[in-house]
Design a protein around this motif. Structure first.
Motif, PDB file in Angstrom:
ATOM      1  N   UNK B 379       0.812  -1.212   0.000  1.00  0.00           N
ATOM      2  CA  UNK B 379       0.000   0.000   0.000  1.00  0.00           C
ATOM      3  C   UNK B 379       0.837   1.249   0.000  1.00  0.00           C
ATOM      4  N   UNK B 380       2.002   1.203  -0.682  1.00  0.00           N
ATOM      5  CA  UNK B 380       2.811   2.410  -0.820  1.00  0.00           C
ATOM      6  C   UNK B 380       2.203   3.272  -1.915  1.00  0.00           C
ATOM      7  N   UNK B 381       2.082   4.576  -1.691  1.00  0.00           N
ATOM      8  CA  UNK B 381       1.614   5.406  -2.782  1.00  0.00           C
ATOM      9  C   UNK B 381       2.609   5.387  -3.925  1.00  0.00           C
ATOM     10  N   UNK B 386      -2.831   1.760  -1.998  1.00  0.00           N
ATOM     11  CA  UNK B 386      -2.662   2.882  -1.064  1.00  0.00           C
ATOM     12  C   UNK B 386      -3.980   3.624  -0.891  1.00  0.00           C
TER      13      UNK B 386
END
Lengths: 535, 477
Positions: B379-381, B386
């Motif tokens: 869920x890293x932008x 994310x």
């Protein structure tokens, strides 16, 4: 124009990564060219900068992103973000020039650092909590690959620890942002809208809980004393320019978040927790200095002085909230009395001084530490080690490499806060502001003393004594190494000698932050202005 | 009635495709079986296209077949997601499945399982739900066991036993709920349970038992035991299918059920689901720590993702954000998970983490896809998950589950560790003994699937705004 500044490096990074068969030399020079163009752009923006209304922005741009969730692409600059954006461009250009000699996968490195530049500039430009978080997280990803890909020593482990630690921090920050979003009415992630109407003013418990989450997140990044343990291994094993960016720019993301997000959006909670923040700042400053004193590894020592210097920033920001408390009580204690109002006004201005000092310190630390890390990188290139002092095979470099030695001496003196350098201007404001509001913060002055001692000791170990270097010789600085260091130090000196242009930019926004943290302080100023007219 | 059938064109396309593939398998010569894959692709494309134009038709936003099937935003999303995901599975498994003596059967079973998942997501009636459960599960047992290896046999047996057990529990729950509510549609469920005349403990038993079957489909605690074994033992393409498509159907079905019971006010299902979500997320994250086999690692990661996906289900009926955030997260998850499995399929000889050493340098595009998919799962932008995590966390907090959000943040941070170890190995220098010519390059179709799925992960993340509006339609009941 701001979006161009933010995204130009990203486009260049994409081009470098995708285009096949770019020669290494072309990649290196392309990076320097883009970083140079960025600097030109940011200088142009600084020249075009006009002080916005309190709480307002220049170069503002807003595009719908996910309107249903109240988040948009919203960027803009004010008196706090502009100097830091400029600092970012300077530091990255210095890295680009220094890396002209890089032999290990220069194309990928150039792409990675251009990507990192976008992430860092994005954080400083973002005026939306989600956008802020996006860039904040991307900067962590970029730095992870920089350490893991180009570091030395036990780099995989250090990089992993860095990523896990700071990612945990960023998730705490995300929780805090969600809390702010849900507490606002109407729900929004927009920093400007939230600052105009701060949520959670009526609910101290929730406010403090959200503040704790935000402090954990930003404190890890800064780093503040108990949660700083990722920093020394990350720096020790990071490549030189990775360290430069990490210390010069990315540490500021933490304290910038405090000024940009936490103080305006949670003023009540900030006042309530001000003593905690001040204590964290003092502990960081003293602990960082003491541990730095105990190091026999030059780079690790510089890393710990970062903990010390960022401690001053946290201390000053905490003192700003503290002064708010005293100003409010003074104003309410003697609402009609001229003396009470004057005291309130005085406290408010010392508080503004502390905030200005904090911002100046961020810029100053960025320039000076970047120079120190570049010099440390040269040391390692030549000798293969950072070790100094008893048992080290390195000493007497003053005779072997006079240019390197001179620059190291200048950078060290700048870092310990000698007058005529930017560090002095910054620390003077920090302490003048903090001690005026809470005399006990004078304890942190000890940190300056210890820093002076450790830098002098490091100079003594490295520069004096019999001329020894493990690999036989120690070639003096080459142009690509010297130019970035000299430019950084010249800028630090320029700010130290003539700080006024920088302070003129910082002051109005600092005054606005101060007035938000202490709503009653503005009343007090108004009262002190109105009182003579009335009597 | 004729009108009702027309509204189900996507489902009919899938059904026709299933039957055609099955018949082709019986009548085509073995070397011409690839034609059944062409039919399967055509059926899926037809279903996706009709699902896409569906929202414009006047029938949209209504219930079909005596209110037993909902034609709303979740159903449309499920139709398109499931069809797209199955197409991607066919692409990433092209080399793995081509020339297989059972190619037609595989296509037929994939389409049947996809159809079951779609109906599961659209069901607005407990009896339809039960039928959809069987339709989605039975092809899955066969698909998992196709590899004919001991590991696949174990996985198939686990899947079968667990599916059969929880299926029976679910039927029990359905029976109890229908008896209590006096009707099987969700509308009748809400009105029947609201009357206050029903014994609440029995309602709770019914709801929890029905959820049990859906948790098996979603791969969540306590129905998760089959997931890691399937991910490791089944063929890569089928593992990708089994960890993606049934989840879409199961979670949307769970959302509808929880929403209906919360609306009825009879039981606080949300709290139970929140507990299950917390347990699933934590278990999946922690169990992934010790895994050296990357497929098993992905299997546990899909378990933890099921936990995160249950956050908005727990907030169903209590937050307006719950439904669009669930659908958005599902889309992002499907893309990221399929990208990860496609990367695995593109390098079939690399089974353990150590074997991945240096893989990213050898095939930079596959390495990039791995990076995007794994960071996308964390869920890293700016990946889609994310935005999914941001909105599901917000929905959960909005639904009064702030503790779950804190726990979710901690679990997310912890989940980074196993992914990063894989990434670190993939991006490290190749071992000296691995010569450039020695290791054959994996199939290019899987690499293409990986890169395109990774691109979708990024596009969905950046373009979440317009998507959100499309996903926000009212749930029908």
């Amino acid at each position: 124009m701001l979006s161009l500044l933010v995204f130009m490096p990203l486009v260049a990074a994409g081009a470098l990564a995708v285009l096949p068969r770019v020669p290494d030399a072309a990649a290196r020079w392309a990076w320097v060219a883009v970083a140079g163009a960025e600097l030109v752009l940011v200088v142009a923006m600084a020249l075009a900068y006009r002080t916005p209304a309190p709480g307002g922005l220049t170069f503002e741009q807003r595009v719908r992103w996910i309107p249903a969730v109240g988040t948009s692409y919203h960027v803009g600059l004010d008196g706090i973000s502009l100097p830091l954006a400029a600092l970012t461009c300077v530091v990255f250009l210095a890295c680009a020039v220094y890396a002209l000699r890089e032999a290990h996968r220069p194309r990928a490195q150039a792409a990675l650092f251009l990507f990192l530049q976008t992430a860092c500039l994005g954080v400083f430009a973002a005026q939306d909590l989600v956008l802020f978080f996006v860039f904040f997280d991307l900067s962590i990803v970029g730095m992870y690959f920089s350490i893991a890909g180009w570091g030395h020593g036990d780099r995989a482990r250090s990089a992993l620890r860095f990523f896990l630690y700071t990612f945990l921090g960023s998730l705490a920050l995300l929780v805090a942002f969600i809390g702010l979003y849900l507490a606002s009415a109407p729900h929004t992630f927009d920093i400007v809208e939230l600052a105009a109407n701060p949520p959670l003013q009526g609910s101290p418990t929730t406010g403090v809980l959200v503040l704790v989450a935000a402090l954990v997140g930003l404190g890890i990044k800064t780093p503040v004393a108990p949660v700083h343990t990722w920093l020394p291994p990350a720096h020790t094993d990071a490549p030189t320019i990775g360290s430069v960016v990490l210390a010069g720019v990315m540490l500021k993301l933490g304290t910038y978040g405090l000024v940009r997000v936490v103080m305006p959006l949670l003023p009540d909670a900030w006042r309530a927790a001000a003593w905690v923040v001040v204590t964290l700042g003092i502990v960081s400053a003293l602990y960082g200095a003491l541990v730095a004193l105990a190091q026999s590894d030059f780079k690790r020592m510089v890393a710990y002085t970062s903990v010390n210097h960022m401690g001053y920033v946290v201390l000053a920001l905490g003192a700003a909230g503290l002064a708010g408390g005293s100003a409010a009580s003074a104003a309410s204690g003697a609402p009609a009395g001229g003396a009470g109002s004057a005291l309130g006004a005085a406290a408010a201005s010392s508080q503004q001084l502390a905030v200005m000092g904090a911002v100046t310190q961020m810029v100053s630390h960025g320039l000076i530490t970047a120079a120190l890390f570049l010099l440390a990188g040269v040391l390692r290139d030549r000798t293969g080690t950072y070790a100094m002092g008893p048992g080290s095979t390195v000493s007497g470099l003053g005779r072997l490499a006079p240019r390197w030695a001179a620059l190291l001496a200048v950078a060290s003196f700048a870092s310990l806060g000698l007058p005529a350098f930017s560090g002095f201007v910054a620390e003077l404001q920090v302490f003048a502001g903090s001690i005026a509001t809470a005399p006990v913060t004078a304890v942190a002055l000890l940190g300056i003393l210890i820093t002076a001692a450790l830098f002098l000791r490091a100079l003594q170990h490295l520069l004096t004594g019999p001329a020894r270097a493990p690999r036989g010789g120690f070639a003096d600085l080459r142009a690509a190494e010297a130019v970035p260091v000299v430019v950084l130090l010249v800028l630090a000196t320029a700010i130290g000698v003539a700080p006024q242009p920088l302070l003129d930019v910082i002051a109005p926004t600092s005054a606005w932050i101060t007035s938000v943290v202490t709503p009653s302080a503005t009343d007090a100023v108004a009262a002190s202005v109105a009182a003579p007219a009335g009597s | 009635m004729e009108h009702d059938v027309a509204m189900l064109t996507p489902e009919v396309c899938l059904l026709v495709g299933t039957v055609t593939c099955l018949l082709m398998g019986s009548f085509l010569a073995r070397e011409r079986q690839r034609w059944s894959r062409v039919v399967a692709v055509l059926a899926l494309v037809a279903a996706a296209v009709t699902a896409l134009v569906g929202p414009a038709s006047p029938a949209m936003g209504s219930l079909a077949f005596q209110a037993s099937y909902a034609l709303d935003a979740p159903t449309t999303t499920a139709r398109m997601l499931i069809c797209a995901a199955t197409l991607l599975v066919l692409l990433l498994g092209r080399d793995e499945l081509a020339g297989d003596p059972r190619e037609s059967e595989i296509c037929s079973l994939l389409l049947a399982a996809a159809l079951g998942a779609v109906v599961l997501a659209g069901a607005s009636d407990l009896l339809v739900l039960a039928v959809a459960y069987l339709l989605a599960s039975i092809p899955l047992y066969a698909l998992v066991g196709l590899a004919r290896t001991p590991a696949a046999a174990e996985a198939a047996l686990k899947t079968y036993l667990l599916g059969a057990l929880l299926g029976i529990v679910m039927l029990l729950g359905v029976v109890v709920l229908v008896a209590l509510a006096g009707g099987s549609t969700y509308a009748e469920l809400v009105s029947g349970l609201r009357s206050g005349q029903v014994p609440r403990p029995l309602v709770a038993v019914g709801v929890v038992a029905t959820l049990g079957g859906l948790l098996f489909k979603a791969g969540a605690v306590p129905g998760h035991f089959w997931v890691p074994d399937t991910a490791q033992g089944a063929r890569t393409a089928l593992a990708a299918f089994a960890t993606t498509v049934p989840k879409i159907g199961g979670l949307i079905a769970a959302y509808r059920l929880v929403d209906a019971t919360v609306q009825s006010g009879a039981v606080q299902t949300g709290t139970v689901v929140a507990g299950i979500a917390a347990a699933t997320a934590l278990l999946g994250v922690l169990a992934a720590f010790g895994q050296d086999d990357v497929r098993r690692l992905l299997g546990w990661s899909t378990v933890s993702q099921a936990g995160f996906l249950l956050f908005p289900v727990a907030a169903a009926g209590r937050s307006d954000l719950a439904q669009p955030s669930l659908l958005l997260y599902l889309a992002g998850y499907a893309a990221a998970n399929l990208a990860a499995f496609a990367v695995v399929a593109a390098e079939p000889h690399r089974r353990t983490r150590e074997a991945w050493r240096g893989a990213a340098r050898r095939r930079p595009w596959v390495g990039t896809a791995l990076l995007v998919s794994l960071l996308g799962l964390v869920g890293t932008p700016p990946t889609a998950v994310f935005v999914g995590k941001l909105t599901t966390f917000t929905a959960a907090w909005d639904g009064g589950l702030a503790w779950l959000v804190v726990l979710g943040a901690v679990a997310t941070a912890a989940s980074l560790f196993p992914y990063l170890r894989w990434l670190a190995a993939a991006f490290a220098k190749a071992p000296a003994d691995e010569d450039a010519g020695q290791v054959s390059r994996g199939p290019s179709s899987a690499a293409a699937a990986a890169v395109s799925a990774a691109a979708v992960v990024l596009v969905l993340g950046v373009g979440a705004g317009p998507l959100w509006t499309a996903l926000s339609g009212q749930v029908l009941r």
